[in-house]
Enzyme design. Structure first.
Site, PDB file in Angstrom:
ATOM      1  N   ARG A 139     -18.021  18.730  59.179  1.00 64.38           N
ATOM      2  CA  ARG A 139     -19.034  18.006  59.934  1.00 64.38           C
ATOM      3  C   ARG A 139     -20.394  18.018  59.216  1.00 64.38           C
ATOM      4  NH1 ARG A 139     -18.013  18.161  66.219  1.00 64.38           N
ATOM      5  NH2 ARG A 139     -15.994  17.429  65.510  1.00 64.38           N
ATOM      6  N   ARG A 161     -25.435  15.306  63.494  1.00 65.46           N
ATOM      7  CA  ARG A 161     -26.698  15.357  64.228  1.00 65.46           C
ATOM      8  C   ARG A 161     -27.721  16.361  63.738  1.00 65.46           C
ATOM      9  NH1 ARG A 161     -23.891  16.010  69.824  1.00 65.46           N
ATOM     10  NH2 ARG A 161     -22.465  17.001  68.361  1.00 65.46           N
ATOM     11  N   ARG A 198     -28.595   7.082  64.681  1.00 66.77           N
ATOM     12  CA  ARG A 198     -28.012   7.187  66.021  1.00 66.77           C
ATOM     13  C   ARG A 198     -28.944   6.641  67.104  1.00 66.77           C
ATOM     14  NH1 ARG A 198     -25.642   7.754  69.448  1.00 66.77           N
ATOM     15  NH2 ARG A 198     -24.730   9.703  70.137  1.00 66.77           N
ATOM     16  N   ASP A 203     -13.669   9.693  63.487  1.00 60.62           N
ATOM     17  CA  ASP A 203     -13.289  10.789  64.377  1.00 60.62           C
ATOM     18  C   ASP A 203     -11.773  10.909  64.372  1.00 60.62           C
ATOM     19  OD1 ASP A 203     -14.566  12.683  66.478  1.00 60.62           O
ATOM     20  OD2 ASP A 203     -12.732  11.943  67.423  1.00 60.62           O
ATOM     21  N   TYR A 220      -6.272  15.714  73.711  1.00 60.65           N
ATOM     22  CA  TYR A 220      -7.280  14.780  74.240  1.00 60.65           C
ATOM     23  C   TYR A 220      -6.626  13.678  75.060  1.00 60.65           C
ATOM     24  CZ  TYR A 220     -10.747  17.278  71.590  1.00 60.65           C
ATOM     25  OH  TYR A 220     -11.563  18.275  71.131  1.00 60.65           O
TER      26      TYR A 220
HETATM   27  O1  CP3 Z   1     -16.915  16.328  59.161  1.00 60.59           O
HETATM   28  C1  CP3 Z   1     -17.499  15.243  59.093  1.00 60.59           C
HETATM   29  O2  CP3 Z   1     -18.687  15.144  58.749  1.00 60.59           O
HETATM   30  C2  CP3 Z   1     -16.685  13.967  59.323  1.00 60.59           C
HETATM   31  C3  CP3 Z   1     -16.615  13.393  60.616  1.00 60.59           C
HETATM   32  C4  CP3 Z   1     -15.887  14.071  61.770  1.00 60.59           C
HETATM   33  C5  CP3 Z   1     -16.340  13.945  63.117  1.00 60.59           C
HETATM   34  N1  CP3 Z   1     -15.407  14.515  63.925  1.00 60.59           N
HETATM   35  C6  CP3 Z   1     -17.568  13.254  63.523  1.00 60.59           C
HETATM   36  C7  CP3 Z   1     -18.106  13.435  64.885  1.00 60.59           C
HETATM   37  C8  CP3 Z   1     -14.694  14.794  61.796  1.00 60.59           C
HETATM   38  C9  CP3 Z   1     -13.822  15.242  60.639  1.00 60.59           C
HETATM   39  C10 CP3 Z   1     -14.395  15.057  63.167  1.00 60.59           C
HETATM   40  C11 CP3 Z   1     -13.166  15.763  63.591  1.00 60.59           C
HETATM   41  C12 CP3 Z   1     -12.983  16.099  65.009  1.00 60.59           C
HETATM   42  N2  CP3 Z   1     -13.365  15.374  66.111  1.00 60.59           N
HETATM   43  C13 CP3 Z   1     -12.247  17.228  65.461  1.00 60.59           C
HETATM   44  C14 CP3 Z   1     -11.577  18.255  64.568  1.00 60.59           C
HETATM   45  C15 CP3 Z   1     -12.520  19.263  64.040  1.00 60.59           C
HETATM   46  C16 CP3 Z   1     -13.120  20.202  65.072  1.00 60.59           C
HETATM   47  O3  CP3 Z   1     -14.326  20.099  65.274  1.00 60.59           O
HETATM   48  O4  CP3 Z   1     -12.380  21.023  65.634  1.00 60.59           O
HETATM   49  C17 CP3 Z   1     -12.256  17.200  66.853  1.00 60.59           C
HETATM   50  C18 CP3 Z   1     -11.629  18.243  67.764  1.00 60.59           C
HETATM   51  C19 CP3 Z   1     -12.954  16.022  67.260  1.00 60.59           C
HETATM   52  C20 CP3 Z   1     -13.198  15.519  68.639  1.00 60.59           C
HETATM   53  C21 CP3 Z   1     -14.664  15.369  68.884  1.00 60.59           C
HETATM   54  N3  CP3 Z   1     -15.423  14.280  68.490  1.00 60.59           N
HETATM   55  C22 CP3 Z   1     -15.530  16.276  69.529  1.00 60.59           C
HETATM   56  C23 CP3 Z   1     -15.115  17.608  70.119  1.00 60.59           C
HETATM   57  C24 CP3 Z   1     -16.810  15.699  69.503  1.00 60.59           C
HETATM   58  C25 CP3 Z   1     -18.093  16.275  70.077  1.00 60.59           C
HETATM   59  C26 CP3 Z   1     -18.669  17.136  68.999  1.00 60.59           C
HETATM   60  C27 CP3 Z   1     -20.005  17.734  69.289  1.00 60.59           C
HETATM   61  O5  CP3 Z   1     -20.476  18.394  68.347  1.00 60.59           O
HETATM   62  O6  CP3 Z   1     -20.583  17.575  70.361  1.00 60.59           O
HETATM   63  C28 CP3 Z   1     -16.727  14.467  68.828  1.00 60.59           C
HETATM   64  C29 CP3 Z   1     -17.832  13.525  68.532  1.00 60.59           C
HETATM   65  C30 CP3 Z   1     -18.264  13.525  67.100  1.00 60.59           C
HETATM   66  N4  CP3 Z   1     -17.400  13.429  66.048  1.00 60.59           N
HETATM   67  C31 CP3 Z   1     -19.607  13.594  66.598  1.00 60.59           C
HETATM   68  C32 CP3 Z   1     -19.504  13.520  65.201  1.00 60.59           C
HETATM   69  C33 CP3 Z   1     -20.629  13.499  64.208  1.00 60.59           C
HETATM   70  C34 CP3 Z   1     -20.891  13.634  67.424  1.00 60.59           C
HETATM   71  C35 CP3 Z   1     -21.154  12.218  67.821  1.00 60.59           C
HETATM   72  C36 CP3 Z   1     -22.592  11.843  68.061  1.00 60.59           C
HETATM   73  O7  CP3 Z   1     -23.316  11.511  67.105  1.00 60.59           O
HETATM   74  O8  CP3 Z   1     -22.974  11.790  69.249  1.00 60.59           O
END
Ligand code: CP3
Length: 323
Positions: A23, A27, A36, A72, A145
């Site tokens: 990640r 943010r 964003r 995602d 999910y």
């Molecule tokens: O790593 C990176 O920079 C690449 C992008 C990436 C995102 N999500 C962007 C994202 C990757 C590889 C993921 C994987 C992901 N998404 C996982 C597996 C890894 C882990 O964290 O366990 C999971 C379980 C998800 C599901 C998901 N999507 C969640 C739990 C969330 C909320 C995260 C939070 O920090 O609140 C998301 C949304 C998300 N995916 C964001 C980002 C940058 C935040 C979105 C925003 O800008 O509002």
């Protein structure tokens, strides 16, 4: 091309330990927050120029040794017509319960579902001088999910479904495995240099691992390294590299002669510089002098992470491991 990351994934000697962070786009970066303000998350993932820009932001700022596609794990499901909102975590409008729900996953084609994501990869391959990591969600974590409908700590509905109706559970995981394989191979064809499989919730059920070796065989056959992220259960995934979570020692994977990625606690980046330095050195010491280590965190960067800590991390890993 800077190939330190790919060499480490293959267990070959490197002049210094490569580093990227899960990640790393997101943010905690002011330039991401600025984008964003004008676009919601789904729009950022759907417009190739914007998604490519978000992937490039941390590469420009920190000089990481690998980039990761901005999308995602649920992106292919959204593209296939499953209704998902991000608030900020995923919320599925109609959680899966029945065989009819599972049938909706059939006929997935990455070319049809996520042409924008594949175009993002092609743009990035022209812009980047470091390898590009593509990724997919592992079948079980995607099922979590789809069935529970949103993030929970233990995904009880998903576990209940797998125990109540094991046949349906298997169909669900198999359908998601077919989708993950198609999507992973399409990313490689578009130019991804490695594929990471995120099974963030895989330690919640014993069947989660079953589809992984087959998926990693197909990734390997496509000619790129496969990286697993399977917290608590790094063994027996069949991956080339095990991304180790921050609760698990490298030894678990090293005993199986796997290459490792990880595993600094993302919260260590909130420590003062002296303590952070100590924790980074501890990870490097545990990894040892041999090849086959990619420096990373043990989970994704937290959104409030100080940018200066990331700068310190990248500089220190280079200083300490340069040879
Ligand atoms: O790593 C990176 O920079 C690449 C992008 C990436 C995102 N999500 C962007 C994202 C990757 C590889 C993921 C994987 C992901 N998404 C996982 C597996 C890894 C882990 O964290 O366990 C999971 C379980 C998800 C599901 C998901 N999507 C969640 C739990 C969330 C909320 C995260 C939070 O920090 O609140 C998301 C949304 C998300 N995916 C964001 C980002 C940058 C935040 C979105 C925003 O800008 O509002």
């Amino acid at each position: 091309l800077n190939d330190l990351f790919l060499k480490a994934c293959r267990g070959e000697p490197v002049v210094r330990t490569p580093v990227w962070l899960m990640r790393q786009a997101g943010r905690y970066l002011p330039e991401y927050r600025a984008l964003r303000e004008r676009h919601d998350f789904l729009t950022l993932t759907r417009k190739p120029e914007l998604a490519a820009e978000v992937t490039l932001q941390p590469i420009r700022r920190f000089g990481f040794d690998a980039a990761i596609l901005f999308a995602d794990i649920l992106t292919p499901l959204v593209g296939h017509g499953i209704e998902v909102e991000f608030a900020p975590g995923p919320v599925v409008a109609k959680p899966f319960r029945t065989r009819e729900d599972v049938e909706r996953l059939r006929g997935f084609s990455a070319e049809k579902a996520v042409p924008e994501t594949l175009e993002t990869i092609r743009i990035l391959k022209r812009e980047l001088d470091v390898p590009l990591i593509g990724f997919v969600g592992a079948p079980f974590t995607l099922a979590c999910y789809l069935v529970d409908g949103k993030g929970t700590k233990t995904f009880p509905e998903t576990r209940a479904l797998l125990y109540r109706d094991p046949g349906l559970g298997r169909e669900l995981l198999d359908a998601l495995a077919d989708m993950a394989a198609d999507y992973a191979l399409a990313q490689v064809e578009a130019g991804a240099d490695a594929i990471q499989v995120f099974d963030s919730w895989g330690d919640l059920h014993p069947d989660s691992h079953r589809p992984l070796p087959g998926l990693f065989d197909r990734i390997r056959a496509a000619g790129v390294p496969g990286i697993s992220y399977a917290p608590g259960r790094p063994r027996e995934t069949g991956a080339d590299v095990a991304s180790i979570d921050w609760r698990t020692p490298f030894a678990a994977a090293r005993e199986l002669s796997m290459n490792v990625q990880g595993n600094l606690d993302p919260m260590a980046l909130f420590a003062p510089p002296e303590l952070l330095t100590e924790r980074i050195r501890a990870v490097l010491a545990e990894a040892g002098d041999g090849p086959g280590h990619v420096f990373n965190l043990g989970h994704g960067l937290h959104k409030d992470t100080p940018v200066e800590s990331v700068e310190l991390l990248v500089r220190l890993v280079a200083e300490e491991t340069g040879r």
